[in-house]
Design an enzyme around this catalytic site. Structure first.
Site, PDB file in Angstrom:
ATOM      1  N   GLU A 106      10.784  53.939  -5.241  1.00  0.00           N
ATOM      2  CA  GLU A 106       9.804  53.089  -5.920  1.00  0.00           C
ATOM      3  C   GLU A 106       8.444  53.729  -5.660  1.00  0.00           C
ATOM      4  OE1 GLU A 106       9.794  50.391  -7.796  1.00  0.00           O
ATOM      5  OE2 GLU A 106      11.844  49.625  -7.645  1.00  0.00           O
ATOM      6  N   GLU A 142      17.146  46.262 -11.990  1.00  0.00           N
ATOM      7  CA  GLU A 142      16.235  46.004 -10.861  1.00  0.00           C
ATOM      8  C   GLU A 142      15.171  45.005 -11.283  1.00  0.00           C
ATOM      9  OE1 GLU A 142      12.756  46.387  -8.221  1.00  0.00           O
ATOM     10  OE2 GLU A 142      12.822  46.832 -10.354  1.00  0.00           O
ATOM     11  N   GLU A 143      14.679  45.152 -12.512  1.00  0.00           N
ATOM     12  CA  GLU A 143      13.610  44.274 -12.982  1.00  0.00           C
ATOM     13  C   GLU A 143      14.128  42.867 -13.265  1.00  0.00           C
ATOM     14  OE1 GLU A 143      10.664  45.236 -12.729  1.00  0.00           O
ATOM     15  OE2 GLU A 143      10.663  47.426 -12.857  1.00  0.00           O
ATOM     16  N   ASP A 176      16.303  50.824 -15.346  1.00  0.00           N
ATOM     17  CA  ASP A 176      15.692  49.880 -16.287  1.00  0.00           C
ATOM     18  C   ASP A 176      14.176  49.851 -16.103  1.00  0.00           C
ATOM     19  OD1 ASP A 176      16.160  48.590 -13.752  1.00  0.00           O
ATOM     20  OD2 ASP A 176      15.727  46.654 -14.684  1.00  0.00           O
TER      21      ASP A 176
HETATM   22 ZN   LIG Z   1      10.586  49.373  -9.764  1.00  0.00          ZN
END
Ligand SMILES: [Zn+2]
Length: 435
Positions: free
Chosen positions: A197, A173-174, A108
């Protein structure tokens, strides 16, 4: 230089055009997290694309639906999405299911903010001067595509693995990390994890945490002509602001973290909101002041521990003020909390990633704390796994207009992950960190 090192370099170089296409294809499939009100084909379309790419390279891959009810036990740790309907995780496997190394990153991306001005369509990736521009190029499709490409490379090199690898491409994740929490079920019994990341290929075995505290500080309304009969809550609330900054400075002095010496402030506090009175109206001493402060932790520090220090400082403010003693402010520690996380630098996965970065870049790996909240916290706290963040691109470009990833760094990241898989998989568990 060992033969295997040359072989990795050649294997990635041979498929570099294809792997750049993988990244461009993922960026061109807008998988905006549904918490953003933004028209998108969704996370599922991007997961299906990635599944097809992995399958075409001969990697065993599956999409897994997420059971929202099973996540409920984590509700106190993070923000969960209301629904995970049609938002599958992807799991790709290589090698035996024992002592697995998890490679985890997210599909995402964040939406496009109204004040974000892109020169070109953020979902029509463009390559200029060897740099790919588009939403998610840095956060985190560069890492995710590189991890997938690494699995494909190892598969194509036909190196037998004694310890397996599982790639988890997660949703949300967001939104708070519900995807990674769900993926923990898929990797039960795993031995360690790498989170993709943007670290600029630095090795980050520690992340920050934060917790928002709210204060409502009462005053006493009064006509400004008789202000002495009132109590101005702005003055009172400001004492808590000062107390917060004093705690911040004291924490940095008392608990300096060796992985954050590159930054002037370690415990990042933010006095985020201060409200009192009405703008343009000065006809009254305000009745109350409201304050929101983000309190920061570093690495493995517990949120509860830092909360206790802040609460104690707030109690001292109250104890030394007659009005506040009589009219106690409301102090609320909100659900907006995310723990930091830390894995000892001696952990095998940290050393393997350091060596992989050194072999790929030819320069010493930099070991640094990451000034962000990542899914590492879930892999460490809920999953019990030693974990480290490594990925291409710079975190400060995440969530910004013109998010851009140099392709050279992307290809280096594929090499890094490939070397890590080989180092992990060609050593028996229990052989330890030296090689
Ligand atoms: Zn990220």
């Amino acid at each position: 230089v060992r033969a295997l090192d040359l072989e990795v370099r050649r294997a990635v170089a041979d498929s570099s055009g294809e792997y750049v296409d993988w990244l461009a294809g993922l960026v061109a499939t807008p998988s905006v997290n549904p918490r953003y009100d933004f028209p998108t084909t969704g996370e599922a379309a991007a997961q299906q694309l990635l599944a097809g790419l992995l399958a075409s390279a001969g990697v065993d891959v599956a999409l897994r639906p997420i059971d929202r009810a099973r996540l409920e036990r984590h509700a106190g740790e993070t923000t969960l999405s209301a629904s995970y309907e049609g938002r599958p995780n992807l799991t790709a496997r290589l090698g035996p299911p024992e002592a697995v190394l998890v490679l985890n990153s997210h599909i995402d991306v964040v939406g496009i903010a109204p004040d974000e001005v892109w020169e070109t369509d953020p979902f029509a990736p463009r390559i200029r001067d060897g740099t790919l521009v588009g939403r998610g190029a840095v956060d985190a499709k560069g890492s995710l595509a590189a991890m997938a490409a690494a699995l494909a490379t190892v598969r194509r090199m036909e190196v037998p693995l004694r310890r397996g690898v599982v790639l988890t491409s997660v949703v949300d994740e967001e939104g708070g990390g519900g995807g990674t929490l769900a993926a923990l079920d898929e990797v039960a019994g795993a031995a360690a994890a790498v989170v993709g990341e943007p670290t600029g290929l630095r090795v980050s075995p520690a992340t920050r945490g934060h917790w928002m505290v709210r204060l409502v500080v009462p005053g006493r309304r009064a006509h400004p002509g008789a202000a002495h009969e009132g109590v101005n809550p702005i003055d009172k609330a400001y004492r808590f602001v000062q107390a917060a900054w004093q705690v911040q400075a004291a924490l940095d002095r008392a608990r300096p973290h060796p992985l954050w010496t590159h930054q002037p402030v370690q415990h990042v506090f933010n006095v985020a909101t201060f409200e009192a009175g009405r703008w343009g109206q000065s006809a009254s001493v305000p009745g109350e002041a409201r304050l929101e402060v983000m309190v920061g932790t570093v690495g493995g520090e517990s949120l509860e521990e830092i909360r206790a220090v802040v609460d104690e400082a707030f109690r001292r403010v109250i104890a030394t003020d007659a009005w506040l003693r009589e009219h106690e402010p409301q102090i609320e520690w909100t659900p907006r909390r995310n723990a930091g996380a830390e894995t000892p630098r001696e952990a095998e996965v940290v050393r393997i990633m350091q060596r992989a970065v050194e072999a790929a870049t030819g320069a010493p790996a930099r070991l640094e704390g990451l000034s962000a909240v990542t899914d590492m916290r879930h892999l460490v706290h809920a999953g019990g796994l030693p974990c480290v963040n490594v990925g291409p691109g710079e975190m400060r470009l995440a969530h910004t207009a013109g998010e851009a990833l140099p392709l050279e760094e992307y290809l280096l990241a594929i090499e890094v992950y490939t070397r890590a898989i080989l180092a992990w998989g060609t050593r028996n568990s229990g052989e330890g960190g030296e090689a």
